[in-house]
Scaffold this motif. Structure first.
Motif, PDB file in Angstrom:
ATOM      1  N   ASP A 282       0.872  -1.166   0.000  1.00 57.03           N
ATOM      2  CA  ASP A 282       0.000   0.000   0.000  1.00 57.03           C
ATOM      3  C   ASP A 282       0.914   1.222   0.000  1.00 57.03           C
ATOM      4  N   LEU A 283       0.872   2.005  -1.068  1.00 53.10           N
ATOM      5  CA  LEU A 283       1.726   3.195  -1.195  1.00 53.10           C
ATOM      6  C   LEU A 283       1.013   4.373  -0.541  1.00 53.10           C
ATOM      7  N   VAL A 284       1.418   4.712   0.678  1.00 53.26           N
ATOM      8  CA  VAL A 284       0.651   5.671   1.471  1.00 53.26           C
ATOM      9  C   VAL A 284       0.904   7.131   1.107  1.00 53.26           C
ATOM     10  N   ASN A 285       2.035   7.459   0.510  1.00 55.69           N
ATOM     11  CA  ASN A 285       2.351   8.872   0.284  1.00 55.69           C
ATOM     12  C   ASN A 285       2.416   9.276  -1.194  1.00 55.69           C
ATOM     13  N   VAL A 286       1.802   8.514  -2.065  1.00 56.93           N
ATOM     14  CA  VAL A 286       1.887   8.818  -3.495  1.00 56.93           C
ATOM     15  C   VAL A 286       1.251  10.165  -3.813  1.00 56.93           C
ATOM     16  N   GLN A 287       0.060  10.405  -3.335  1.00 55.24           N
ATOM     17  CA  GLN A 287      -0.663  11.626  -3.679  1.00 55.24           C
ATOM     18  C   GLN A 287       0.001  12.871  -3.100  1.00 55.24           C
ATOM     19  N   GLU A 288       0.653  12.736  -1.964  1.00 58.93           N
ATOM     20  CA  GLU A 288       1.304  13.890  -1.346  1.00 58.93           C
ATOM     21  C   GLU A 288       2.635  14.222  -2.019  1.00 58.93           C
ATOM     22  N   LYS A 289       3.470  13.214  -2.172  1.00 55.59           N
ATOM     23  CA  LYS A 289       4.845  13.437  -2.604  1.00 55.59           C
ATOM     24  C   LYS A 289       5.035  13.365  -4.122  1.00 55.59           C
ATOM     25  N   PHE A 290       4.227  12.558  -4.807  1.00 55.88           N
ATOM     26  CA  PHE A 290       4.424  12.318  -6.231  1.00 55.88           C
ATOM     27  C   PHE A 290       3.187  12.674  -7.055  1.00 55.88           C
ATOM     28  N   ALA A 291       2.478  13.706  -6.655  1.00 49.35           N
ATOM     29  CA  ALA A 291       1.265  14.102  -7.370  1.00 49.35           C
ATOM     30  C   ALA A 291       1.553  14.569  -8.790  1.00 49.35           C
TER      31      ALA A 291
ATOM     32  N   SER B 108      -2.215  -1.617   8.161  1.00 51.56           N
ATOM     33  CA  SER B 108      -2.554  -1.252   6.791  1.00 51.56           C
ATOM     34  C   SER B 108      -3.999  -0.786   6.719  1.00 51.56           C
ATOM     35  N   ARG B 109      -4.258   0.093   5.770  1.00 50.80           N
ATOM     36  CA  ARG B 109      -5.618   0.569   5.545  1.00 50.80           C
ATOM     37  C   ARG B 109      -6.442  -0.483   4.828  1.00 50.80           C
ATOM     38  N   CYS B 110      -5.760  -1.426   4.187  1.00 48.39           N
ATOM     39  CA  CYS B 110      -6.432  -2.480   3.423  1.00 48.39           C
ATOM     40  C   CYS B 110      -5.872  -3.835   3.817  1.00 48.39           C
ATOM     41  N   GLU B 111      -6.712  -4.846   3.736  1.00 45.86           N
ATOM     42  CA  GLU B 111      -6.329  -6.199   4.110  1.00 45.86           C
ATOM     43  C   GLU B 111      -5.300  -6.769   3.138  1.00 45.86           C
ATOM     44  N   ASN B 112      -4.334  -7.494   3.645  1.00 48.46           N
ATOM     45  CA  ASN B 112      -3.286  -8.190   2.881  1.00 48.46           C
ATOM     46  C   ASN B 112      -2.329  -7.254   2.139  1.00 48.46           C
ATOM     47  N   LEU B 113      -2.252  -5.996   2.506  1.00 42.54           N
ATOM     48  CA  LEU B 113      -1.305  -5.064   1.901  1.00 42.54           C
ATOM     49  C   LEU B 113      -0.352  -4.564   2.975  1.00 42.54           C
ATOM     50  N   LEU B 114       0.902  -4.422   2.612  1.00 39.69           N
ATOM     51  CA  LEU B 114       1.911  -3.920   3.541  1.00 39.69           C
ATOM     52  C   LEU B 114       2.094  -2.425   3.304  1.00 39.69           C
ATOM     53  N   PRO B 115       1.921  -1.594   4.332  1.00 43.66           N
ATOM     54  CA  PRO B 115       2.069  -0.152   4.131  1.00 43.66           C
ATOM     55  C   PRO B 115       3.533   0.247   3.961  1.00 43.66           C
ATOM     56  N   VAL B 116       3.796   1.077   2.949  1.00 43.95           N
ATOM     57  CA  VAL B 116       5.148   1.579   2.703  1.00 43.95           C
ATOM     58  C   VAL B 116       5.079   3.035   2.298  1.00 43.95           C
ATOM     59  N   GLU B 117       6.171   3.722   2.549  1.00 48.36           N
ATOM     60  CA  GLU B 117       6.341   5.099   2.105  1.00 48.36           C
ATOM     61  C   GLU B 117       7.328   5.075   0.941  1.00 48.36           C
ATOM     62  N   ILE B 118       7.013   5.799  -0.115  1.00 48.46           N
ATOM     63  CA  ILE B 118       7.906   5.852  -1.278  1.00 48.46           C
ATOM     64  C   ILE B 118       8.937   6.942  -1.052  1.00 48.46           C
ATOM     65  N   LEU B 119      10.213   6.579  -1.247  1.00 45.92           N
ATOM     66  CA  LEU B 119      11.292   7.555  -1.157  1.00 45.92           C
ATOM     67  C   LEU B 119      11.695   8.070  -2.519  1.00 45.92           C
ATOM     68  N   ASP B 120      11.637   7.198  -3.550  1.00 45.15           N
ATOM     69  CA  ASP B 120      12.015   7.590  -4.903  1.00 45.15           C
ATOM     70  C   ASP B 120      11.359   6.651  -5.909  1.00 45.15           C
ATOM     71  N   VAL B 121      11.147   7.138  -7.131  1.00 47.02           N
ATOM     72  CA  VAL B 121      10.543   6.356  -8.211  1.00 47.02           C
ATOM     73  C   VAL B 121      11.460   6.400  -9.420  1.00 47.02           C
ATOM     74  N   VAL B 122      11.661   5.241 -10.062  1.00 49.42           N
ATOM     75  CA  VAL B 122      12.399   5.157 -11.323  1.00 49.42           C
ATOM     76  C   VAL B 122      11.502   4.421 -12.308  1.00 49.42           C
ATOM     77  N   PHE B 123      11.238   5.050 -13.444  1.00 53.83           N
ATOM     78  CA  PHE B 123      10.404   4.426 -14.458  1.00 53.83           C
ATOM     79  C   PHE B 123      11.238   3.481 -15.305  1.00 53.83           C
ATOM     80  N   GLN B 124      10.676   2.318 -15.651  1.00 56.20           N
ATOM     81  CA  GLN B 124      11.411   1.326 -16.448  1.00 56.20           C
ATOM     82  C   GLN B 124      10.783   1.162 -17.805  1.00 56.20           C
TER      83      GLN B 124
END
Length: 115
Positions: free
Chosen positions: A69-78, A99-115
């Motif tokens: 579960d990507l918790v900070n996408v909308q804040e940091k990577f809008a 987690s806000r949702c069942e069977n998901l692990l909450p994480v904070e994104i530090l950086d994104v690299v597109f492949q």
């Protein structure tokens, strides 16, 4: 039928060019493309955008098959254009909260690299 140009038959030249073309194309088709490996410290996977869910942005790791579960996408990577089914590499920080949702692990994104 031979086509003569300056008293030279063109048929052997056409055969030679055809052979070179066939060999070139067959060599290119046998190349194997290696999947891009993520940079060190990053996790490669597929992004899922689930509408009408508290965990709208989800990420499934290709190596561990865990779903995050990507918790900070909308804040940091809008400003990023993230698409459903997009392959990305993420540098993540696992969070120690429920987690806000069942069977998901909450994480904070530090950086994104597109492949």
């Amino acid at each position: 039928m031979y086509i003569y140009q300056n008293n030279t038959p063109m048929k052997p030249l056409i055969k030679l060019l055809s052979l070179i073309t066939i060999l070139t194309l067959s060599c290119k088709s046998q190349k194997t493309e290696k999947p891009l490996s993520p940079p060190e410290g990053y996790v490669s996977g597929i992004l899922s955008i689930v509408e009408d869910s508290p965990c709208q942005y989800q990420f499934k790791s290709q190596s561990s098959q865990e779903t995050f579960d990507l918790v900070n996408v909308q804040e940091k990577f809008a400003d990023l254009k993230l698409k459903n089914g997009q392959i990305v590499a993420l540098k993540i920080l696992r969070l120690r909260r429920s987690s806000r949702c069942e069977n998901l692990l909450p994480v904070e994104i530090l950086d994104v690299v597109f492949q």
